[in-house]
Scaffold this active site. Structure first.
Site, mmCIF file in Angstrom:
data_model
loop_
_atom_site.group_PDB
_atom_site.id
_atom_site.type_symbol
_atom_site.label_atom_id
_atom_site.label_comp_id
_atom_site.label_asym_id
_atom_site.label_seq_id
_atom_site.Cartn_x
_atom_site.Cartn_y
_atom_site.Cartn_z
ATOM 1 N N CYS A 16 0.839 3.254 3.352
ATOM 2 C CA CYS A 16 0.749 2.835 4.902
ATOM 3 C C CYS A 16 2.430 3.907 5.329
ATOM 4 O O CYS A 16 2.968 4.181 4.690
ATOM 5 C CB CYS A 16 0.822 1.604 4.772
ATOM 6 S SG CYS A 16 -0.639 0.937 5.258
ATOM 7 N N HIS B 218 -8.703 7.555 3.425
ATOM 8 C CA HIS B 218 -7.304 8.425 3.757
ATOM 9 C C HIS B 218 -9.444 8.659 2.423
ATOM 10 O O HIS B 218 -10.003 9.127 2.543
ATOM 11 C CB HIS B 218 -6.401 8.549 2.760
ATOM 12 C CG HIS B 218 -7.166 8.150 1.205
ATOM 13 N ND1 HIS B 218 -7.074 7.094 0.795
ATOM 14 C CD2 HIS B 218 -7.203 8.326 -0.275
ATOM 15 C CE1 HIS B 218 -7.582 6.702 -0.449
ATOM 16 N NE2 HIS B 218 -7.569 7.620 -1.608
ATOM 17 N N SER C 178 -9.426 3.842 -5.119
ATOM 18 C CA SER C 178 -8.237 3.275 -5.940
ATOM 19 C C SER C 178 -7.176 2.974 -4.482
ATOM 20 O O SER C 178 -6.806 1.253 -4.869
ATOM 21 C CB SER C 178 -7.929 3.747 -6.907
ATOM 22 O OG SER C 178 -6.813 4.783 -6.976
ATOM 23 N N HIS D 258 -7.242 2.275 1.446
ATOM 24 C CA HIS D 258 -6.342 2.506 2.979
ATOM 25 C C HIS D 258 -7.317 3.748 3.264
ATOM 26 O O HIS D 258 -7.211 5.116 2.983
ATOM 27 C CB HIS D 258 -4.994 3.325 2.794
ATOM 28 C CG HIS D 258 -4.398 3.841 3.874
ATOM 29 N ND1 HIS D 258 -3.563 2.866 4.475
ATOM 30 C CD2 HIS D 258 -4.452 4.446 4.514
ATOM 31 C CE1 HIS D 258 -2.165 3.238 5.797
ATOM 32 N NE2 HIS D 258 -3.438 4.858 5.772
ATOM 33 N N CYS E 123 0.765 -0.880 -0.200
ATOM 34 C CA CYS E 123 -0.299 -0.111 0.087
ATOM 35 C C CYS E 123 1.370 1.541 0.007
ATOM 36 O O CYS E 123 1.436 1.719 1.111
ATOM 37 C CB CYS E 123 -1.293 -0.213 0.824
ATOM 38 S SG CYS E 123 -1.557 1.345 1.304
ATOM 39 N N GLN F 241 -9.083 13.634 0.309
ATOM 40 C CA GLN F 241 -7.956 14.538 -0.639
ATOM 41 C C GLN F 241 -8.804 16.359 -0.122
ATOM 42 O O GLN F 241 -10.121 16.253 0.640
ATOM 43 C CB GLN F 241 -8.323 14.393 -1.815
ATOM 44 C CG GLN F 241 -8.744 12.560 -2.324
ATOM 45 C CD GLN F 241 -8.282 12.907 -3.438
ATOM 46 O OE1 GLN F 241 -8.124 13.635 -4.102
ATOM 47 N NE2 GLN F 241 -8.693 11.364 -3.928
ATOM 48 N N GLU G 139 -31.443 11.131 -15.573
ATOM 49 C CA GLU G 139 -30.475 12.331 -14.484
ATOM 50 C C GLU G 139 -29.536 12.640 -14.984
ATOM 51 O O GLU G 139 -29.065 14.015 -15.137
ATOM 52 C CB GLU G 139 -30.007 10.967 -13.965
ATOM 53 C CG GLU G 139 -31.071 10.846 -12.165
ATOM 54 C CD GLU G 139 -31.663 9.730 -13.047
ATOM 55 O OE1 GLU G 139 -31.513 8.767 -14.622
ATOM 56 O OE2 GLU G 139 -32.205 8.604 -12.519
ATOM 57 N N HIS H 80 -4.267 0.177 8.356
ATOM 58 C CA HIS H 80 -4.571 0.086 6.526
ATOM 59 C C HIS H 80 -5.752 -0.695 6.805
ATOM 60 O O HIS H 80 -6.846 -0.794 5.930
ATOM 61 C CB HIS H 80 -3.741 -1.516 5.973
ATOM 62 C CG HIS H 80 -3.981 -1.249 4.811
ATOM 63 N ND1 HIS H 80 -4.031 0.062 3.625
ATOM 64 C CD2 HIS H 80 -4.282 -2.287 3.793
ATOM 65 C CE1 HIS H 80 -4.005 -1.013 2.518
ATOM 66 N NE2 HIS H 80 -4.717 -1.767 2.718
ATOM 67 N N ASN I 182 -13.607 10.174 -1.546
ATOM 68 C CA ASN I 182 -14.677 9.034 -1.159
ATOM 69 C C ASN I 182 -13.749 7.989 -0.892
ATOM 70 O O ASN I 182 -12.762 7.346 -0.862
ATOM 71 C CB ASN I 182 -14.003 9.229 -2.889
ATOM 72 C CG ASN I 182 -13.706 10.106 -4.388
ATOM 73 O OD1 ASN I 182 -15.020 10.785 -3.946
ATOM 74 N ND2 ASN I 182 -12.713 10.151 -4.449
#
Ligand SMILES: O=P(O)(O)O[C@H]1O[C@H](CO)[C@@H](O)[C@H](O)[C@H]1O
Ligand SMILES: O=P(O)(O)O[C@H]1O[C@H](CO)[C@@H](O)[C@H](O)[C@H]1O
Lengths: 350, 350
Positions: free
Chosen positions: B55, B168, B163, B166, B52, B170, B319, B115, B155
Site C-alpha cells: 500500500c 500486483h 502472499s 494487494h 500491507c 511481477q 500429470e 488494496h 499470481n
C-alpha cells in the site's frame, strides 16, 4: 575474483533426464512467508472406516463390493481416465488443431487393508507385497498389444489431490508413450548410444563419489536428491544395477526396494513431523515391444512441502510460464533428509 | 461404426506452441469429489491496509518506504530470485552435473493504490495504465545487454501462492531464455519458416471460423480457450495483428488489450462468484537482439479451479510423471465462459 558458488548464487541446472533447465535461487530461501498455509495431516484414523470405499468389504461407487482382502487389492478405477474400448479416430485442421483417440485403462492398488496406515508405517514385508503387485501389473499390462506405457504412481495427502487417505496408488496404462517418459527415452537413448552405459549408471557413480546429495543406500538401491531436483525435497530412487523394468529385479533387489521406500518415507514423515504428502511413481521402459537397453528403472518422489508441515512450494507464475524454480539447494535438502532418524516419529511419540 | 467424438471419448491433443501432448478424459468430469476444498476468496478488504507492504506510504521489508503513489508503482523485489551482479561461472561433471550462473532481476508492479481491488474490479482506463507499465518495463529491460528474456506475470489468489492480495504482478528478467518461451520460439520459428505467417495468425483464423472455443472478441483482440488447454478454464489472449512484443502495439490496440483483460477477468469472477485465482502472463519475443518475426505476442491465463470456488484441478501424479491431463473439454469450458455476463457479480449484488 569472486567465484561461482552453487550454495549462494542464482544459477541454472540442467536435467539430463528431460533435457530441460531449472532456475535455482538459494539466497531467496530467507524470504518471509505470509501466504497460504496447508492443514498438516495429523489425523488419527481408525483401522477400518465403514465410510471408506477402499476398505475391505465396503461398497464402492457403482455398487461393487470390495472383497475382504488381507494384503494388497487391485481393481479397475470406477472413474477411469482411460478406457480400453475407445473407437479409433483423429482430428486435424491446418496442422494446428490435432487430436487423436487414446485408449488404455486405469486401476487402483490398495496397499493394505488397514485404513490407518501409509507406506512409512507399513512393515518392509508388507511394502514388498506392494512391490510384487507393481511387478505383476507391469508384467500383465506390458505384454498387451494395446498398451505401450504403464504409469504406476501414488498421490499421497490431500494437498496432492488425494481424495481418500486409505493407502493406495494408481496405474494408468495407455496406447501411446506420455510426454515425460518419452523425453526420458530420447535423453537416455542418446546417452546410451554415445557411452554404451545407461545415463543413470554413470550419474549414480558420480553421486556415490560426491556423496553430497545421497540420502540413504542399501545393497541394491540408492535414494538421492538429484542435482536437478525441482521440488524442495524431491528424490530419485535408483537401483545400482541397470534394469529396464521392475519385473527384472531379483528377489533380493525387490526386498531392498521395499527397504529403501520404507526408510525414505519415514525420513519424509520425520522431516516436518507430519504425514508427508507427495506424488511418487516409477519410470520404466515403454512396453512397445522394443528392447530399450538405454532405460534405467527409477522412482521419482515429488513432495510439495518447503519449510514446514504447513508451508508448501508453489509452482506458479514464473514456473508455469517460464521455467521450474527452487529456493533451497538440492545439497541442503539432501543433508536435511540425511540427518533425520529412521524411526517413525509416531513410534517415538514426538 | 462408432465415430470418434471429442466431447465424450478419451483422446490426446497436440499443443503446437510447445510441441507437447495432453490427455483429455471428458467422461471423467462426472466423478464425485471427496478431496481437498479450497477456501473461496470472498474477503472484504479495506481500500488501504496499514499492514500491507504494497500500500502507498507503507514500509516494506528492509525498511524502504513506498511513495504515496496514485496509479501503478514498480520497485525491485526485496526477495529477488534473480540478481544482476552474479559472478559468471559454471559447473560440469561428466556431462551429467551441469550448472551455470544466472543473472537478472525481479520487480514488483502494483496495479493500483487500492488494496481492495483486482484487475476485474478496475476501470478499463486503469488497466490501460498497467498495460503501459508492462510496455515501459519491456522497453527498458529489453534493450539491456544482460537481459535476453523478460517474463511479465501475475499470481492471483492464495491458492496460486500469492502472499499479498494487494493487486500486483511481477517481472523476472534474465540472461537466458527460459524453457517455455524457448520451446515456443522453436515451434513458432519452424511454422513461420514453412508458412511465412505466424503460427498464431493461422491458428486464430481457424478459431474465428469455428467459433466453438472463442470466449470474447473486440476490434483488436480475441480471448479463447485453446484447443490444447491443460487447465480447466485456461485461456489464450491474442492480438489479431502479429506483433512480437507489447511495445509494438498501437494506442488503440493497448486500449483494446485493457478492455479484453477486464471483460475476461470479470467473466472469470462471475463463473464461480469468487475472486477467481490464476497465474497469467505475457509471452513475447526474446530480447536477444534478434528480429524474431516468428513471434506472436500472447497472454496465457492458467486458473486452477475446476468445479466451483472450492474444488480445483490437481496437476499431480499422472500429470507430474507422465503428461498433463484434463477432464472437461476446452469446448465446454469456452461455452461456459462465453455465456457469462460481463457485469461483475459484486456490482449486481449476487
Ligand atoms: O514471489 P512471490 O509472490 O513471493 O512467490 C510466488 O511467485 C513465485 C514466482 O511465480 C514462485 O516462485 C513462488 O513459489 C510463489 O510463492
Ligand atoms: O484419480 P484421483 O485420485 O481421483 O485424482 C487425482 O489423481 C489424478 C491422477 O494423478 C489427477 O488427474 C487428479 O487431478 C487428482 O485429483
Amino acid at each position: 575474483m569472486a567465484s561461482f558458488d552453487l550454495a549462494q548464487q542464482p544459477h541454472r541446472r540442467f536435467n539430463p533426464l528431460t533435457g530441460e533447465w531449472l532456475l535455482v535461487s538459494p539466497h531467496r530461501a530467507l524470504r518471509p512467508w505470509q501466504g497460504q498455509q496447508e492443514a498438516p495431516d495429523r489425523s488419527q484414523r481408525p483401522a477400518y472406516d465403514p465410510g471408506c470405499y477402499l476398505c475391505p468389504g465396503n461398497t464402492r461407487a457403482g455398487g461393487i463390493v470390495n472383497p475382504p482382502y488381507t494384503g494388497t487389492f487391485v481393481f479397475d478405477n470406477d472413474f477411469a481416465a482411460l478406457t480400453p474400448d475407445a473407437p479409433h479416430g483423429a482430428v486435424e485442421v491446418g496442422g494446428l488443431l490435432r487430436a487423436e483417440a487414446e485408449s488404455g485403462l486405469a486401476r487402483v492398488i490398495c496397499f493394505s487393508p488397514r485404513h490407518d496406515l501409509t507406506l512409512p508405517e507399513m512393515s518392509t514385508a508388507d511394502i514388498r507385497g506392494v512391490v510384487d503387485v507393481w511387478a505383476a501389473q507391469f508384467a500383465e499390462l506390458g505384454v498387451r498389444e494395446d498398451i505401450n506405457y504403464v504409469q504406476i504412481f501414488e498421490n499421497k495427502g490431500a494437498v496432492m489431490g488425494c481424495s481418500n487417505p486409505h493407502p493406495h496408488g494408481q496405474i494408468w496404462a495407455q496406447r501411446t508413450v506420455p510426454g515425460d517418459p518419452a523425453k526420458e527415452t530420447v535423453q537416455q537413448l542418446a546417452y546410451y548410444q554415445q557411452h554404451g552405459r545407461t545415463l543413470l549408471t554413470d550419474y549414480l557413480e558420480i553421486e556415490l563419489r560426491e556423496q553430497t546429495r545421497v540420502v540413504i543406500e542399501n545393497a541394491h538401491w540408492v535414494a538421492l536428491v538429484p542435482f536437478w531436483a525441482a521440488w524442495p525435497f524431491e528424490t530419485l530412487v535408483l537401483p545400482r544395477r541397470a534394469v529396464q523394468d521392475i519385473t527384472q529385479l531379483t528377489d533380493a533387489e525387490k526386498d531392498a526396494f521395499a527397504d529403501i521406500i520404507r526408510r525414505l518415507t519415514i525420513r519424509y514423515d520425520n522431516l516436518f513431523l507430519t504425514s508427508f504428502p507427495y506424488s511418487a511413481g516409477l519410470h520404466q521402459r515403454p512396453t512397445d515391444g522394443q528392447e530399450h537397453p538405454e532405460w534405467h528403472l527409477h522412482m521419482h518422489f515429488f513432495p510439495p512441502l518447503l519449510r514446514s508441515a504447513t508451508v508448501r512450494k508453489f509452482m506458479v507464475g514464473y514456473e508455469m510460464l517460464a521455467n521450474p524454480q527452487r529456493d533451497i539447494t538440492p545439497e541442503y535438502a539432501a543433508q536435511r533428509l540425511h540427518e533425520l532418524p529412521e524411526v517413525h516419529y509416531k513410534q517415538t511419540g514426538e
